[in-house]
Design an enzyme around this catalytic site. Structure first.
Site, PDB file in Angstrom:
ATOM      1  N   HIS A  54       0.858  -1.187   0.000  1.00  0.00           N
ATOM      2  CA  HIS A  54       0.000   0.000   0.000  1.00  0.00           C
ATOM      3  C   HIS A  54       0.898   1.241   0.000  1.00  0.00           C
ATOM      4  O   HIS A  54       1.594   1.509   0.978  1.00  0.00           O
ATOM      5  CB  HIS A  54      -0.909   0.005   1.235  1.00  0.00           C
ATOM      6  CG  HIS A  54      -1.890  -1.120   1.242  1.00  0.00           C
ATOM      7  ND1 HIS A  54      -3.091  -1.064   0.559  1.00  0.00           N
ATOM      8  CD2 HIS A  54      -1.845  -2.340   1.833  1.00  0.00           C
ATOM      9  CE1 HIS A  54      -3.747  -2.204   0.747  1.00  0.00           C
ATOM     10  NE2 HIS A  54      -3.020  -2.992   1.508  1.00  0.00           N
ATOM     11  N   ASN A  86      -6.567   0.506  -3.392  1.00  0.00           N
ATOM     12  CA  ASN A  86      -7.465   1.248  -2.481  1.00  0.00           C
ATOM     13  C   ASN A  86      -6.889   2.607  -2.105  1.00  0.00           C
ATOM     14  O   ASN A  86      -6.699   2.934  -0.934  1.00  0.00           O
ATOM     15  CB  ASN A  86      -7.809   0.413  -1.238  1.00  0.00           C
ATOM     16  CG  ASN A  86      -6.595  -0.007  -0.449  1.00  0.00           C
ATOM     17  OD1 ASN A  86      -5.471  -0.025  -0.957  1.00  0.00           O
ATOM     18  ND2 ASN A  86      -6.811  -0.370   0.807  1.00  0.00           N
ATOM     19  N   ASP A 146      -8.677  -5.199  -2.469  1.00  0.00           N
ATOM     20  CA  ASP A 146      -8.100  -5.427  -1.141  1.00  0.00           C
ATOM     21  C   ASP A 146      -8.505  -4.353  -0.140  1.00  0.00           C
ATOM     22  O   ASP A 146      -8.519  -3.168  -0.443  1.00  0.00           O
ATOM     23  CB  ASP A 146      -6.579  -5.489  -1.218  1.00  0.00           C
ATOM     24  CG  ASP A 146      -5.963  -5.806   0.127  1.00  0.00           C
ATOM     25  OD1 ASP A 146      -6.251  -6.888   0.663  1.00  0.00           O
ATOM     26  OD2 ASP A 146      -5.245  -4.947   0.672  1.00  0.00           O
ATOM     27  N   ASP A 300       1.903  -6.827   2.654  1.00  0.00           N
ATOM     28  CA  ASP A 300       0.736  -6.031   3.056  1.00  0.00           C
ATOM     29  C   ASP A 300       1.186  -4.790   3.829  1.00  0.00           C
ATOM     30  O   ASP A 300       0.577  -4.384   4.826  1.00  0.00           O
ATOM     31  CB  ASP A 300      -0.253  -6.856   3.881  1.00  0.00           C
ATOM     32  CG  ASP A 300      -1.639  -6.217   3.961  1.00  0.00           C
ATOM     33  OD1 ASP A 300      -1.851  -5.170   3.320  1.00  0.00           O
ATOM     34  OD2 ASP A 300      -2.502  -6.740   4.685  1.00  0.00           O
ATOM     35  N   HIS A 304       0.157   4.147   8.005  1.00  0.00           N
ATOM     36  CA  HIS A 304      -0.934   5.023   8.451  1.00  0.00           C
ATOM     37  C   HIS A 304      -0.346   6.204   9.208  1.00  0.00           C
ATOM     38  O   HIS A 304       0.585   6.057  10.003  1.00  0.00           O
ATOM     39  CB  HIS A 304      -1.899   4.286   9.383  1.00  0.00           C
ATOM     40  CG  HIS A 304      -2.768   3.293   8.680  1.00  0.00           C
ATOM     41  ND1 HIS A 304      -3.773   3.667   7.817  1.00  0.00           N
ATOM     42  CD2 HIS A 304      -2.774   1.941   8.707  1.00  0.00           C
ATOM     43  CE1 HIS A 304      -4.368   2.580   7.343  1.00  0.00           C
ATOM     44  NE2 HIS A 304      -3.785   1.530   7.867  1.00  0.00           N
ATOM     45  N   GLY A 319      -3.756  -2.154   9.902  1.00  0.00           N
ATOM     46  CA  GLY A 319      -2.543  -2.258   9.107  1.00  0.00           C
ATOM     47  C   GLY A 319      -1.277  -1.905   9.847  1.00  0.00           C
ATOM     48  O   GLY A 319      -1.297  -1.201  10.853  1.00  0.00           O
TER      49      GLY A 319
END
Length: 422
Positions: A54, A86, A146, A300, A304, A319
């Site tokens: 991500h 995403n 995802d 993964d 954040h 996450g």
């Protein structure tokens, strides 16, 4: 720049020099005027490939950008990452996918391959522009919603049928929303009841995995199971592969080492989706990775910003970081895994699943010079504040992990030298 990588141990076995010409290709003889990298005592692997990263750009550049994520990936030994869809806006059009691809090329530290959304806006209702994304300059081959499950079987079937035409693959976030809703955040069991946290039962994953392997068999298409977390899912995968169904699967580093008991302190750093599981699931995942039932390790990596993570556990974002530390976690969790098998699950097989023909190649003349050099005997104590990522939700802070990435070479360019960005 031409290179001589001197005295490397290829896959921890044969020791020899590697030669890289100024086109970034491995060659038979040392180029004149080449830079020499002393690799004595270091293990050479093909550059690592992450199926599940991500990068948050566009939309959440306060948590990560494609540049900072690429820097973190290079430090972790990666030469290619798949950027999940995403983002904001969602990567569900050819234009959005191409923009992510372009930003990756501008950063120039790893191959950034966009993942396209399966459905428009990740809403699970209408297929996104799968064909247009594939035909774009980004050449998207992997599609995933995802963070959300494609829970409608009819939509999932149509997606599998659509991507079959061009050899694509659908990567599924397996979470039946009727069994584990958006608030579910702790493995369902005695601990979730005692902590008062909404339970996330393993069966919510397993029923989707079982459904999707049957849909893959029915359509003759390819399905990939993201972040497998339970022993039950392993059983389904083992059965499906025995039937010849075209299914692949990944496991995260954190699901190979961390367990649900870490949630007793309500530290939101450990809030992840799917949740951390009990030791018996961890043991099953390790065995499945070693025997090939699970095909790949995928990080993964989920950065954040502090204002999204520093909340009460139930309100915090899902996450954790993982791309800089993945190799060390795998070596710590499975110390007996051979270096050839490390290359298989972290480079060769992920590249094959993603359709990245120039990645995960043998370290031999004619192959692109994507190489990571690892000190197998080093131990690294993780410091979250030293991360290249913009975020600090690092579950490995203060832990000692086995092995150390010393140098990373991407297409003949040294991106990491002596453990630091070059």
């Amino acid at each position: 720049m031409s290179l001589v990588i001197k005295g490397a141990s290829l896959l921890g076995e044969q020791t020899r020099d590697l030669y890289v010409d100024d086109a970034g290709v491995l060659v038979d003889e040392a180029p004149s005027g080449a830079e020499t990298i002393d690799a004595e005592g270091l293990v050479a692997l093909p550059g690592l490939v992450d199926l599940h990263t991500h990068l948050r750009e566009p939309g959440r550049e306060d948590a990560e950008t494609i540049l900072t994520g690429s820097q973190a990936a290079a430090l972790g030994g990666y030469t290619a990452v798949l950027a999940m869809a995403n983002t904001s806006p969602v990567t569900d059009t050819a234009e959005a996918a191409t923009r992510v691809w372009e930003l990756g090329r501008e950063a120039g530290l790893v191959h950034v391959q966009p993942v396209g959304a399966v459905t428009r806006g990740l809403a699970g209702e209408e297929l996104a522009e799968l064909g247009l994304m594939h035909r774009s300059r980004a050449a998207v081959k992997v599609f995933s919603d995802d963070g959300k499950c494609v829970h409608d079987a009819r939509v999932m079937r149509r997606a599998l049928e659509y991507v079959k035409a061009f050899g694509g693959v659908v990567s599924q976030h397996s979470q039946d929303p009727a069994l584990a809703g958006p608030a579910a955040c702790c493995h369902e069991g005695e601990l979730s009841g005692r902590l008062g946290l909404p339970g996330w039962p393993g069966i919510a994953e397993e029923v989707i995995v079982a459904r999707d392997v049957m849909l893959a068999r029915h359509t003759g298409s390819r399905v990939h199971v993201a972040h497998v977390s339970t022993a039950g899912s392993v059983e389904v995968l083992r059965w499906a592969k025995a039937q010849g169904i075209d299914v692949t699967a990944e496991v995260t580093p954190h699901h190979l080492l961390l367990t649900t008991d870490l949630l007793t302190g309500y530290d939101p750093t450990y809030k992840v989706n799917p949740p951390l599981r009990p030791q018996e699931d961890v043991d099953a995942l390790r065995e499945a990775l070693a025997d090939g039932t699970i095909d790949a390790v995928a990080t993964d990596h989920a950065p954040h910003a502090r204002h999204d993570k520093e909340h009460a556990f139930v309100d915090a974002a899902f996450g954790m970081l993982g791309i800089e530390t993945a190799l060390g976690v795998v070596r710590t969790a499975l110390p007996d895994l051979s270096w050839a098998d490390v290359a298989r699950v972290m480079s060769t097989t992920p590249a094959r699943i993603a359709g990245l023909a120039d990645q995960g190649q043998p370290l031999e003349p004619g192959s692109p010079a994507h190489v990571v050099l690892v000190d197998p005997d080093a131990a690294v104590t993780v410091d979250r504040d030293a991360s290249a990522s913009l975020s600090r939700n690092n579950p490995w802070h203060g832990r000692s992990l086995a092995s150390r990435v010393v140098h990373t070479v991407y297409g003949g360019r040294v991106t990491v030298r002596d453990g630091a960005l070059a």
